[in-house]
Design a protein around this motif. Structure first.
Motif, PDB file in Angstrom:
ATOM      1  N   VAL A  35       0.823  -1.205   0.000  1.00  0.00           N
ATOM      2  CA  VAL A  35       0.000   0.000   0.000  1.00  0.00           C
ATOM      3  C   VAL A  35       0.862   1.260   0.000  1.00  0.00           C
ATOM      4  N   GLU A  36       2.004   1.206   0.664  1.00  0.00           N
ATOM      5  CA  GLU A  36       2.910   2.366   0.729  1.00  0.00           C
ATOM      6  C   GLU A  36       3.339   2.859  -0.657  1.00  0.00           C
ATOM      7  N   LYS A  37       3.298   1.986  -1.651  1.00  0.00           N
ATOM      8  CA  LYS A  37       3.727   2.373  -3.005  1.00  0.00           C
ATOM      9  C   LYS A  37       2.754   3.375  -3.651  1.00  0.00           C
ATOM     10  N   TYR A  38       1.514   3.387  -3.176  1.00  0.00           N
ATOM     11  CA  TYR A  38       0.479   4.148  -3.867  1.00  0.00           C
ATOM     12  C   TYR A  38      -0.166   5.237  -3.008  1.00  0.00           C
ATOM     13  N   PHE A  39       0.226   5.313  -1.742  1.00  0.00           N
ATOM     14  CA  PHE A  39      -0.332   6.308  -0.830  1.00  0.00           C
ATOM     15  C   PHE A  39       0.817   6.976  -0.074  1.00  0.00           C
ATOM     16  N   ASP A  40       0.580   8.184   0.391  1.00  0.00           N
ATOM     17  CA  ASP A  40       1.632   8.908   1.117  1.00  0.00           C
ATOM     18  C   ASP A  40       1.808   8.390   2.532  1.00  0.00           C
ATOM     19  N   ALA A  41       0.744   7.836   3.116  1.00  0.00           N
ATOM     20  CA  ALA A  41       0.829   7.298   4.470  1.00  0.00           C
ATOM     21  C   ALA A  41      -0.175   6.159   4.621  1.00  0.00           C
ATOM     22  N   VAL A  42       0.115   5.276   5.559  1.00  0.00           N
ATOM     23  CA  VAL A  42      -0.753   4.137   5.834  1.00  0.00           C
ATOM     24  C   VAL A  42      -1.064   4.117   7.324  1.00  0.00           C
ATOM     25  N   VAL A  43      -2.352   3.997   7.649  1.00  0.00           N
ATOM     26  CA  VAL A  43      -2.781   3.848   9.038  1.00  0.00           C
ATOM     27  C   VAL A  43      -3.016   2.374   9.315  1.00  0.00           C
ATOM     28  N   ILE A  44      -2.323   1.862  10.325  1.00  0.00           N
ATOM     29  CA  ILE A  44      -2.457   0.466  10.731  1.00  0.00           C
ATOM     30  C   ILE A  44      -3.119   0.448  12.109  1.00  0.00           C
ATOM     31  N   GLY A  45      -4.313  -0.064  12.188  1.00  0.00           N
ATOM     32  CA  GLY A  45      -4.988  -0.094  13.478  1.00  0.00           C
ATOM     33  C   GLY A  45      -6.147   0.884  13.538  1.00  0.00           C
ATOM     34  N   GLU A  46      -6.627   1.129  14.751  1.00  0.00           N
ATOM     35  CA  GLU A  46      -7.834   1.924  14.945  1.00  0.00           C
ATOM     36  C   GLU A  46      -7.568   3.413  14.717  1.00  0.00           C
ATOM     37  N   PRO A  47      -8.596   4.145  14.318  1.00  0.00           N
ATOM     38  CA  PRO A  47      -8.385   5.540  13.906  1.00  0.00           C
ATOM     39  C   PRO A  47      -8.277   6.546  15.045  1.00  0.00           C
ATOM     40  N   GLU A  48      -8.813   6.243  16.217  1.00  0.00           N
ATOM     41  CA  GLU A  48      -8.942   7.274  17.257  1.00  0.00           C
ATOM     42  C   GLU A  48      -7.612   7.912  17.638  1.00  0.00           C
ATOM     43  N   ALA A  49      -6.553   7.124  17.705  1.00  0.00           N
ATOM     44  CA  ALA A  49      -5.235   7.685  18.026  1.00  0.00           C
ATOM     45  C   ALA A  49      -4.493   8.118  16.770  1.00  0.00           C
ATOM     46  N   ASN A  50      -4.688   7.403  15.672  1.00  0.00           N
ATOM     47  CA  ASN A  50      -3.852   7.605  14.488  1.00  0.00           C
ATOM     48  C   ASN A  50      -4.276   8.766  13.596  1.00  0.00           C
ATOM     49  N   VAL A  51      -5.578   8.958  13.401  1.00  0.00           N
ATOM     50  CA  VAL A  51      -6.034  10.027  12.508  1.00  0.00           C
ATOM     51  C   VAL A  51      -5.616  11.405  13.000  1.00  0.00           C
TER      52      VAL A  51
END
Length: 449
Positions: A78-94
């Motif tokens: 996925v890293e090849k096509y997006f600037d960043a990847v979120v792994i896991g739940e969104p509450e902390a990462n977004v």
């Protein structure tokens, strides 16, 4: 039922962030618009499509972020096509992604640990547009995960069952939730729980139902079959306003249930469970799967007969069992050399056979799937659905719920409306627009076989 992920992500963005939501089930994404930052949440089968969109946006200087189960499992690709990847739940990462983006310090991956279910914030309900999806209802999460370990489920081995404080759920429904005013108010009191299994903890479900009673709302949910056998709990759910339950029964064949490690499903109890639910004013519907290792030609031929014997049985989803890459089922068929050649991520849509069943040729499984979709999603079957259930209860909103459940019956045939499809991995082409754009952009499909 629509995903609530966009509204959920919007709810955890900082207050100064301006948010727009585009759901491709409702409207096309405008490719000529400019945003600073775009979050993509997608299913496995939409990976090719999503990376086309991301590539087009990145060519115009827009920063893109991928999240969800596929992105977390295939982060290297996925890293090849997006600037960043979120792994896991969104509450902390977004929030972390947004903060780093604003500082010009965006990282390639974000894998901050879960903050727990109490950190789930209310959705941005005001961003819902019921004009785009007239029959859509608002939805809410009370829990995440599931305590069971079905071998084909993407949750198995990845998510423990956990739930939000009941007071938080009730407050969100009472003070935040927006309701659909279409159809002269017939569904303006309905909402849905989008939990994978609202009954993962019977104790928690009881507490939640007790708290829902004073709200006098009507709602639907998905939960596992074992909850339906608890007569007192089913009655409490009805009293709390439950009018619809979906359960993944998956099969009427004991050998297939065993092959799925779905021990909570007891087929001998099906008839009693159905009658109990409807007599309490709860519309009960099931999902069935084709292509399990326990399936045989004899069983699949007789499925309509088995359903006819269960007079009040309702099937609202029919799919093909799918070996999603992060599941025990995938590891099993991979180790046994049963993944079909030419399989790409596009094929993992729940309507395409990606493996060789033990007792069926792939073409046989596909033929049974197409036939059953047409039979179970037929107009005569809709009439049987209405005639057998419309008068089973006089509880408020039950009959209007039955009427609005009709389109679900007919929707079973939607996946087989394309006469060019074969429903076997490696034999169905990617959608024309995606294929054209991938050729222009030099993108290759993700091969999983």
């Amino acid at each position: 039922m629509q995903s609530s992920v966009p509204e959920l992500i919007a709810g955890i963005c900082p207050p100064h962030v301006e948010v727009e939501i585009f759901n491709e089930k409702e409207v096309d994404i405008p490719l000529d618009r400019h945003w600073d930052l775009v979050f993509f949440s997608y299913l496995h089968s939409y990976y090719e499509h999503t990376k086309v969109l991301s590539t087009l946006f990145r060519q115009r200087g827009i920063t893109t972020v991928a999240g969800g189960r596929h992105a977390g499992h295939f982060a290297d690709d996925v890293e090849k096509y997006f600037d960043a990847v979120v792994i896991g739940e969104p509450e902390a990462n977004v929030p972390a992604v947004i903060e780093d983006f604003e500082k010009g310090q965006l990282k390639r991956r974000y894998a901050l640990p879960s903050l727990g279910p109490a950190a789930i914030k209310p959705q941005r309900y005001e961003l819902l547009d019921f004009k785009l999806s007239p029959m859509r209802m608002s939805s809410i999460e009370a829990s995440r995960g599931c305590p069971f370990t079905c071998n084909f489920c993407v949750l198995t081995g990845h998510e423990k069952y956990r739930y939000r404080p009941v007071a938080d759920v009730i407050d969100e429904i009472r003070t935040k939730m927006a309701f659909n005013k279409n159809f002269f108010g017939l569904i303006d009191n309905f909402f849905g729980f989008v939990d994978n299994n609202l009954g993962g903890s019977p104790k928690y479900l009881r507490e939640l139902c007790e708290a829902l009673i004073p709200l006098k709302k009507n709602w639907g949910c998905s939960l596992t079959f074992n909850i339906l056998k608890d007569e007192s709990l089913v009655k409490l759910m009805a009293q709390a306003g439950c009018r619809y339950i979906y359960t993944g029964l998956e099969s009427l064949n004991p050998d297939s249930i065993k092959a799925m490690n779905k021990g909570q499903n007891k087929l001998s109890d099906v008839d009693a469970v159905i009658r109990r639910a409807f007599s309490n004013g709860i519309i009960l519907s099931f999902g069935l799967l084709v292509g399990s290792d326990g399936d045989t030609n004899e069983y699949l031929e007789k499925v309509p007969q088995y359903l006819a014997d269960l007079k009040h049985f309702s099937i609202t989803f029919l799919g093909i069992v799918c070996p999603y890459p992060e599941t025990p089922f995938y590891r099993q068929v991979q180790s046994e050399g049963r993944l079909l050649p030419g399989t790409i991520s596009r094929d993992y849509d729940g309507y395409t056979l990606c493996h060789r069943p033990k007792n069926l040729h792939p073409s046989e499984a596909a033929e049974h799937f197409v036939r059953l979709c047409k039979q179970l999603g037929s107009f005569p079957n809709l009439l049987r659905h209405y005639s057998s259930k419309l008068l089973m209860s006089n509880l408020p909103r039950y009959r209007s719920g039955i009427l609005f459940s009709g389109p679900e019956i007919l929707s079973i045939r939607n996946p087989v409306k394309n006469p060019e499809r074969r429903y076997i991995a490696g034999l169905d082409s990617i959608e024309a627009w995606d294929a054209e754009q991938m050729a222009k952009l030099g993108l290759e499909p993700q091969r999983l076989s």
